[in-house]
Enzyme design. Structure first.
Site, PDB file in Angstrom:
ATOM      1  N   GLY A  43       0.814  -1.218   0.000  1.00 40.29           N
ATOM      2  CA  GLY A  43       0.000   0.000   0.000  1.00 40.29           C
ATOM      3  C   GLY A  43       0.840   1.258   0.000  1.00 40.29           C
ATOM      4  O   GLY A  43       2.031   1.239   0.343  1.00 40.29           O
ATOM      5  N   ARG A  76      16.136   1.451   6.127  1.00 37.35           N
ATOM      6  CA  ARG A  76      16.521   2.603   5.305  1.00 37.35           C
ATOM      7  C   ARG A  76      17.090   3.726   6.173  1.00 37.35           C
ATOM      8  O   ARG A  76      18.105   4.339   5.845  1.00 37.35           O
ATOM      9  CB  ARG A  76      15.297   3.083   4.514  1.00 37.35           C
ATOM     10  N   MET A 167      -0.659  13.367  10.026  1.00 31.28           N
ATOM     11  CA  MET A 167      -0.507  14.273  11.167  1.00 31.28           C
ATOM     12  C   MET A 167      -0.217  13.512  12.464  1.00 31.28           C
ATOM     13  O   MET A 167       0.628  13.904  13.263  1.00 31.28           O
ATOM     14  CB  MET A 167      -1.775  15.125  11.348  1.00 31.28           C
ATOM     15  N   TYR A 195       5.325   7.419  -4.974  1.00 34.06           N
ATOM     16  CA  TYR A 195       4.881   6.020  -5.022  1.00 34.06           C
ATOM     17  C   TYR A 195       3.659   5.855  -5.920  1.00 34.06           C
ATOM     18  O   TYR A 195       3.497   4.826  -6.590  1.00 34.06           O
ATOM     19  CB  TYR A 195       4.526   5.532  -3.612  1.00 34.06           C
ATOM     20  N   ARG A 254     -11.116  -5.441  38.537  1.00 34.52           N
ATOM     21  CA  ARG A 254     -11.564  -6.664  39.186  1.00 34.52           C
ATOM     22  C   ARG A 254     -12.847  -6.375  39.956  1.00 34.52           C
ATOM     23  O   ARG A 254     -13.213  -5.212  40.183  1.00 34.52           O
ATOM     24  CB  ARG A 254     -10.480  -7.174  40.137  1.00 34.52           C
ATOM     25  N   HIS A 255     -13.520  -7.428  40.357  1.00 35.17           N
ATOM     26  CA  HIS A 255     -14.675  -7.318  41.248  1.00 35.17           C
ATOM     27  C   HIS A 255     -14.245  -6.647  42.551  1.00 35.17           C
ATOM     28  O   HIS A 255     -13.039  -6.556  42.857  1.00 35.17           O
ATOM     29  CB  HIS A 255     -15.195  -8.725  41.558  1.00 35.17           C
ATOM     30  N   ASN A 261     -11.296 -13.458  49.274  1.00 35.92           N
ATOM     31  CA  ASN A 261     -10.090 -12.630  49.285  1.00 35.92           C
ATOM     32  C   ASN A 261      -9.633 -12.373  50.724  1.00 35.92           C
ATOM     33  O   ASN A 261      -8.431 -12.449  51.033  1.00 35.92           O
ATOM     34  CB  ASN A 261     -10.330 -11.279  48.604  1.00 35.92           C
ATOM     35  N   ARG A 304     -19.262 -12.515  42.553  1.00 34.00           N
ATOM     36  CA  ARG A 304     -18.584 -11.286  42.980  1.00 34.00           C
ATOM     37  C   ARG A 304     -18.528 -10.215  41.891  1.00 34.00           C
ATOM     38  O   ARG A 304     -18.577  -9.024  42.191  1.00 34.00           O
ATOM     39  CB  ARG A 304     -17.185 -11.597  43.518  1.00 34.00           C
ATOM     40  N   GLU A 324     -12.911 -16.635  36.421  1.00 32.48           N
ATOM     41  CA  GLU A 324     -11.528 -16.737  36.861  1.00 32.48           C
ATOM     42  C   GLU A 324     -10.907 -18.064  36.438  1.00 32.48           C
ATOM     43  O   GLU A 324     -11.615 -19.049  36.183  1.00 32.48           O
ATOM     44  CB  GLU A 324     -11.460 -16.567  38.390  1.00 32.48           C
ATOM     45  N   LEU A 348       5.891 -26.503  41.235  1.00 32.40           N
ATOM     46  CA  LEU A 348       5.843 -26.507  39.769  1.00 32.40           C
ATOM     47  C   LEU A 348       5.244 -25.223  39.225  1.00 32.40           C
ATOM     48  O   LEU A 348       5.712 -24.684  38.216  1.00 32.40           O
ATOM     49  CB  LEU A 348       5.031 -27.716  39.277  1.00 32.40           C
ATOM     50  N   LYS A 353       4.819 -20.315  35.540  1.00 36.18           N
ATOM     51  CA  LYS A 353       3.434 -19.968  35.878  1.00 36.18           C
ATOM     52  C   LYS A 353       2.524 -19.880  34.666  1.00 36.18           C
ATOM     53  O   LYS A 353       1.327 -20.141  34.763  1.00 36.18           O
ATOM     54  CB  LYS A 353       3.422 -18.647  36.660  1.00 36.18           C
ATOM     55  N   HIS A 389     -11.540 -10.776  36.886  1.00 32.20           N
ATOM     56  CA  HIS A 389     -10.775 -11.399  37.964  1.00 32.20           C
ATOM     57  C   HIS A 389      -9.285 -11.221  37.694  1.00 32.20           C
ATOM     58  O   HIS A 389      -8.880 -10.861  36.590  1.00 32.20           O
ATOM     59  CB  HIS A 389     -11.125 -12.893  38.047  1.00 32.20           C
ATOM     60  N   VAL A 392      -7.646 -13.282  34.755  1.00 32.71           N
ATOM     61  CA  VAL A 392      -8.316 -12.854  33.518  1.00 32.71           C
ATOM     62  C   VAL A 392      -7.856 -11.452  33.131  1.00 32.71           C
ATOM     63  O   VAL A 392      -7.517 -11.186  31.967  1.00 32.71           O
ATOM     64  CB  VAL A 392      -9.849 -12.891  33.700  1.00 32.71           C
TER      65      VAL A 392
END
Length: 457
Positions: A43, A76, A167, A195, A254-255, A261, A304, A324, A348, A353, A389, A392
């Site tokens: 293009g 270039r 611009m 071009y 988050r909630h 929690n 939640r 979640e 592990l 993770k 969550h 997420v």
């Protein structure tokens, strides 16, 4: 005889029980049939090719397909330290034409290196590629190396859109570092004309009928698709048909703080704590102050997030995809309980993770695949508030901020804080807004004694 299999401890997937070398880590994403792919942008200047290149690359890396942009303009600028004027781009400037060709060849050499030696799967060749001669050179290069080719042509004849792009993006280019905006605009428009004289658009009805391509016309008003070869090309087409450039704002939070929690438990479906309910009311006030037109509100299907959304007194849509991460056998346990009852699993997960999958549960990699429809719909929408969550929100944030799989599981997404995302030219601006309601800290830092080169079986 049936082959003996061993289950990998981190991903919980079955592998042959022999001495064959392990697949590269990123090959765990969507598999490309056979050969790597070179995406070739086509293009005139200021048609959004680099915008598409960067955005598409961010998406492909997020879904687990190693992708890299090779911008010939950068080659270039490296070769010609000082840009003088549009004369460099005149088709009768033979010396400059040689330099530009050498820059394209240098970029193609790096494309080959990336796809053959650096575990890359897709290379995006970002240049104008406006002539059949130049595209033929790229096709020959791909054929010699056994690469597939997919063309993306951006066509736009709306002078207002072109001027806005110049611009917003081109005038801040290193080419115009010491130039005032009026002179820079005049020079760049003359560059486009250089071009224009030799531009040969893709012709899917005749000359280019055998090529795999998509034409994006007038920033997504229309599309023309020709000979899609495989699964990944169809995903690229689908993605390009969903993005837009309209100004909008995405809010992620988050909630409100939940009862689990407070107890340090992960997962589950508990309701809001008293402070969580205060946050929901504060979020209602915050949303009102934003004065947003046609705000969409999305939640998960967990209690939640729905309780948090109820306080807004706005319509909201529940997405199961926003639930979640599923912690499997570790649901509704504290980290201390997981360490005591599942010590190997606890260790592990700290080792890797992103790829680690809870027994009978999910990994961050699974979560990314589950969230892809959410990303597609977010790209289609304008102003959206997503109440979700921690894991997420990390996955969504990693997409918008172009964070790697390694960084994703450690992104900070505190409770009672709204992240305001504003798409800009080649990325996303993020603003963190605390609503000043106290909450527990659920963030776990990356363990210092772990390093990602450890790859347990």
């Amino acid at each position: 005889m049936p082959m003996e299999l061993t289950q990998s401890r981190i991903q919980k997937i079955w592998l042959p029980n022999d001495n064959r070398p392990a697949l590269p880590r990123r090959s765990c994403g969507p598999q490309l049939a056979n050969s790597p792919t070179v995406i070739v942008m086509v293009g005139l200047p200021a048609r959004g090719k680099t915008y598409i290149s960067k955005k598409l690359t961010r998406y492909l890396n997020w879904i687990g397909v190693p992708t890299k942009v090779f911008n010939v303009g950068e080659y270039r600028r490296e070769a010609v330290k000082h840009y003088s004027s549009y004369d460099f781009f005149r088709p009768d400037n033979e010396e400059a034409m040689k330099v530009r060709r050498q820059c394209a060849l240098a970029a193609l050499r790096d494309v080959k290196l990336y796809l053959t030696e650096e575990a890359g799967q897709i290379a995006v060749f970002d240049a104008t590629n406006t002539t059949r001669e130049r595209r033929g050179m790229i096709l020959n290069f791909a054929k010699e190396n056994g690469f597939k080719v997919f063309f993306i042509e951006s066509v736009c004849n709306d002078p207002t859109v072109v001027a806005t792009n110049v611009m917003e993006v081109k005038l801040s280019s290193p080419d115009y570092r010491d130039c005032n905006s009026t002179d820079a605009m005049e020079d760049f428009m003359k560059r486009i004309n250089c071009y224009q004289a030799s531009y040969q658009p893709l012709d899917p009805d005749d000359y280019d009928r055998e090529l795999s391509l998509i034409k994006v016309i007038d920033v997504g008003r229309r599309f023309l698709v020709n000979r899609v070869q495989d699964h990944i090309q169809s995903r690229i087409v689908y993605y390009l048909m969903n993005i837009h450039v309209q100004p909008r704002t995405i809010y992620l939070c988050r909630h409100g703080e939940s009862e689990f929690n407070l107890k340090g438990k992960i997962g589950g479906d508990s309701g809001l704590s008293n402070r969580g309910k205060k946050f929901a009311l504060a979020l209602n006030k915050f949303v009102g102050e934003q004065n947003l037109k046609d705000l969409k509100v999305w939640t998960s299907q967990l209690k939640r997030t729905i309780q948090t959304a109820e306080a807004l007194q706005l319509p909201y849509e529940q997405w199961k995809a926003l639930n979640e991460i599923d912690a499997g056998v570790c649901e509704e346990m504290t980290y201390e309980e997981i360490r005591e009852q599942h010590p190997e699993e606890f260790a592990l997960r700290d080792q890797d993770k992103y790829y680690y999958r809870y027994p009978s549960g999910e990994s961050y990699q699974d979560l990314v695949q589950r969230l892809e429809p959410v990303i597609m719909e977010l790209e289609r929408q304008e102003n959206v508030l997503v109440i979700c969550h921690q894991a997420v929100m990390r996955c969504l944030l990693a997409y918008f901020l172009d964070k790697s799989a390694d960084e994703m599981p450690y992104l900070k997404c505190p409770l009672h804080t709204v992240l305001k995302l504003t798409p800009v030219a080649y990325g996303c601006r993020v603003e963190s807004i605390s609503l000043n309601i106290e909450a527990v800290n659920t963030h776990r830092e990356r363990p210092e004694n772990m390093n990602n080169s450890q790859k347990p079986s």
